[in-house]
Design an enzyme around this catalytic site. Structure first.
Site, PDB file in Angstrom:
ATOM      1  N   GLY A   1       9.152  32.316 -50.545  1.00 25.46           N
ATOM      2  CA  GLY A   1      10.319  32.421 -51.399  1.00 25.46           C
ATOM      3  C   GLY A   1       9.942  32.731 -52.833  1.00 25.46           C
ATOM      4  O   GLY A   1       8.863  32.396 -53.308  1.00 25.46           O
TER       5      GLY A   1
ATOM      6  N   GLY B   1      10.668  32.184 -56.980  1.00 25.28           N
ATOM      7  CA  GLY B   1      10.879  30.969 -57.747  1.00 25.28           C
ATOM      8  C   GLY B   1       9.638  30.139 -57.940  1.00 25.28           C
ATOM      9  O   GLY B   1       9.687  29.098 -58.601  1.00 25.28           O
ATOM     10  N   HIS B   2       8.497  30.584 -57.372  1.00 23.55           N
ATOM     11  CA  HIS B   2       7.235  29.847 -57.504  1.00 23.55           C
ATOM     12  C   HIS B   2       6.211  30.633 -58.313  1.00 23.55           C
ATOM     13  O   HIS B   2       5.019  30.334 -58.249  1.00 23.55           O
ATOM     14  CB  HIS B   2       6.659  29.544 -56.120  1.00 23.55           C
ATOM     15  CG  HIS B   2       7.567  28.768 -55.237  1.00 23.55           C
ATOM     16  ND1 HIS B   2       8.030  27.514 -55.560  1.00 23.55           N
ATOM     17  CD2 HIS B   2       8.130  29.074 -54.032  1.00 23.55           C
ATOM     18  CE1 HIS B   2       8.828  27.069 -54.595  1.00 23.55           C
ATOM     19  NE2 HIS B   2       8.901  28.000 -53.660  1.00 23.55           N
TER      20      HIS B   2
ATOM     21  N   HIS C   1       9.988  22.208 -53.511  1.00 25.90           N
ATOM     22  CA  HIS C   1      11.409  22.537 -53.434  1.00 25.90           C
ATOM     23  C   HIS C   1      12.278  21.307 -53.706  1.00 25.90           C
ATOM     24  O   HIS C   1      13.486  21.344 -53.494  1.00 25.90           O
ATOM     25  CB  HIS C   1      11.769  23.105 -52.057  1.00 25.90           C
ATOM     26  CG  HIS C   1      10.939  24.269 -51.654  1.00 25.90           C
ATOM     27  ND1 HIS C   1       9.864  24.146 -50.800  1.00 25.90           N
ATOM     28  CD2 HIS C   1      11.001  25.570 -52.011  1.00 25.90           C
ATOM     29  CE1 HIS C   1       9.308  25.331 -50.636  1.00 25.90           C
ATOM     30  NE2 HIS C   1       9.967  26.211 -51.358  1.00 25.90           N
TER      31      HIS C   1
END
Length: 328
Positions: free
Chosen positions: A37, A39-40, A202
Site C-alpha cells: 500500500g 502511505g509508507h 496501520h
C-alpha cells in the site's frame, strides 16, 4: 508515482496502464519485485534500484496493489530467470500477490515468495509465520537484491532471502496516530501522556499501552524484547535500523540510536552497521521502530554489497551514522 518518475526518469520507467515502476538497464538475472500500500513512503519506492528491487507496485493508501498490477510489473522485469516477490505479511497483499503468481504460472514465468514477518509484537515466536512485516522489509530486500546481482538461481536467492527474514526482528512504538485520507477520525487515539508499544504500521493493536517514559527507558524496554526474541548473544554481529514512523525527528531517532549502541556494547554484541532514518512510515504517525538483523558470514557479504536507489544507498555513498564507530 508520477512525481517519482519526473525526478528519476533516466533510471526508472512506468509499466504501461498499471501503477508500477521498473528499473531501466536491468541485468539478465532473477528479478526482485516488491510492493504494498501507499502511505509508507519511502517504502516501497525507495527499495527499487541497483542491488535492490527491479520492480515495485503500489496500491492505494494502506491497500494492497491489485493482482493485475503485480502481474504486469513481474512480466516487465522477468528475464527468464524467474521472479521473487517480497512483501509484508498482510492478508490483502498475500491474496493479491498470490493471484498474480497464478496468472504468471499460466505465462510460464516461475515465481517464488518470501513474506516479511519481522514484527515480534504481532504474534508469539511459535507463530512467527503469522507476524506482520514492518521495517524489516529494508534489510530483506537488500539481501535479496544483492543475491540476485551475484547471479544466483531463483531457488538460491529465495533461500538466502528467507534466511534474512528469519534473522530479522523489529518492534515499534507509537506516540501519536497517523491519518487515513478521507477518514474523519484517526484510526486510534492515544492520550497526551500515553504510548503504545508494538503498534503496527496501520494502527494494529500493540502489546501494551503505557505512560510516556524517557527515551532511554523506552529503548531499554524495546531492546530487551528484541534480544529475547532473536536469541542474539554476546559475540554476535547485527545490522541495526532505527526507523522513524513519519513525524519523528532525526534528532529523536539519534537519541534512540545512541542508547541502542550503548546496550549492544554493554552486551558485547557487535554493531556491524547502523542506519538511522525514516524508511517505513505511516503518514505522519509519531513514533519509531528498532530492527535487528542477525548476521552470519553469508548475510554480511550480501549486506555489504553495493546498492543504489534514490532513498537508500549502501556501499556507494555512506549513509550509516555509526557503523565504523560502534563496530568492534
Amino acid at each position: 508515482m508520477e512525481g517519482f518518475l519526473a525526478a528519476y526518469k533516466s533510471t526508472y520507467q512506468k509499466v504501461e496502464n498499471v501503477n508500477g515502476i521498473i528499473r531501466r538497464n536491468r541485468k539478465d538475472k532473477v528479478a526482485i519485485v516488491t510492493g504494498g500500500g501507499s502511505g509508507h513512503e519511502p517504502l516501497f519506492l525507495g527499495l527499487i534500484g541497483e542491488g535492490l528491487a527491479d520492480g515495485v507496485t503500489l496500491g492505494n493508501v494502506f491497500a494492497a496493489p491489485p493482482p493485475t498490477n503485480v502481474f504486469e510489473v513481474a512480466k516487465a522485469v522477468d528475464s527468464g530467470k524467474g521472479v521473487l516477490f517480497i512483501y509484508g505479511n498482510y492478508s490483502g497483499d498475500v491474496l493479491n500477490f498470490g493471484m498474480a503468481e497464478e496468472l504468471l504460472e499460466m505465462e510460464d514465468i516461475q515465481t517464488k515468495t518470501v513474506l516479511v514477518t519481522d514484527d515480534v509484537a504481532s504474534a508469539p515466536v511459535e507463530r512467527k509465520g503469522d507476524r506482520r512485516g514492518i521495517a524489516g522489509d529494508i534489510f530483506v530486500v537488500k539481501i535479496a537484491g544483492a543475491a540476485a546481482e551475484k547471479g544466483l538461481s531463483l531457488e538460491e536467492v529465495t533461500q538466502v532471502t528467507q534466511k534474512a527474514n528469519d534473522q530479522t526482528f523489529s518492534i515499534g512504538v507509537a506516540l501519536a496516530p497517523g491519518s487515513i485520507p478521507g477518514a474523519t477520525e484517526p484510526p486510534y487515539t492515544l492520550g497526551d501522556d500515553e504510548i503504545e508499544v508494538g503498534m503496527g504500521i496501520h494502527g494494529e493493536p500493540g502489546m501494551e499501552r503505557t505512560k510516556m517514559m524517557p527515551a532511554d527507558e523506552l529503548t531499554d524496554k524495546l531492546m530487551e524484547k528484541l534480544l529475547v526474541e532473536s536469541n542474539i548473544v554476546p559475540g554476535d554481529e547485527v545490522a541495526v535500523l532505527v526507523n522513524g514512523l513519519g513525524s519523528t525527528t532525526l534528532m529523536e531517532l539519534l537519541i534512540v540510536n545512541r542508547r541502542v549502541a550503548q546496550i549492544l556494547e554493554e552486551k558485547e554484541i557487535v554493531a556491524f552497521d547502523m542506519e538511522v532514518n525514516s524508511y517505513c512510515t505511516t503518514q505522519e504517525m509519531a513514533g519509531f521502530s528498532i530492527t535487528l538483523l542477525k548476521l552470519d558470514d553469508e548475510l554480511k557479504d550480501l549486506y555489504n554489497a553495493p546498492a543504489d536507489s534514490p532513498y537508500y544507498k549502501k556501499g556507494l555513498v555512506p549513509t550509516s551514522i555509526g557503523g565504523s564507530v560502534y563496530a568492534k
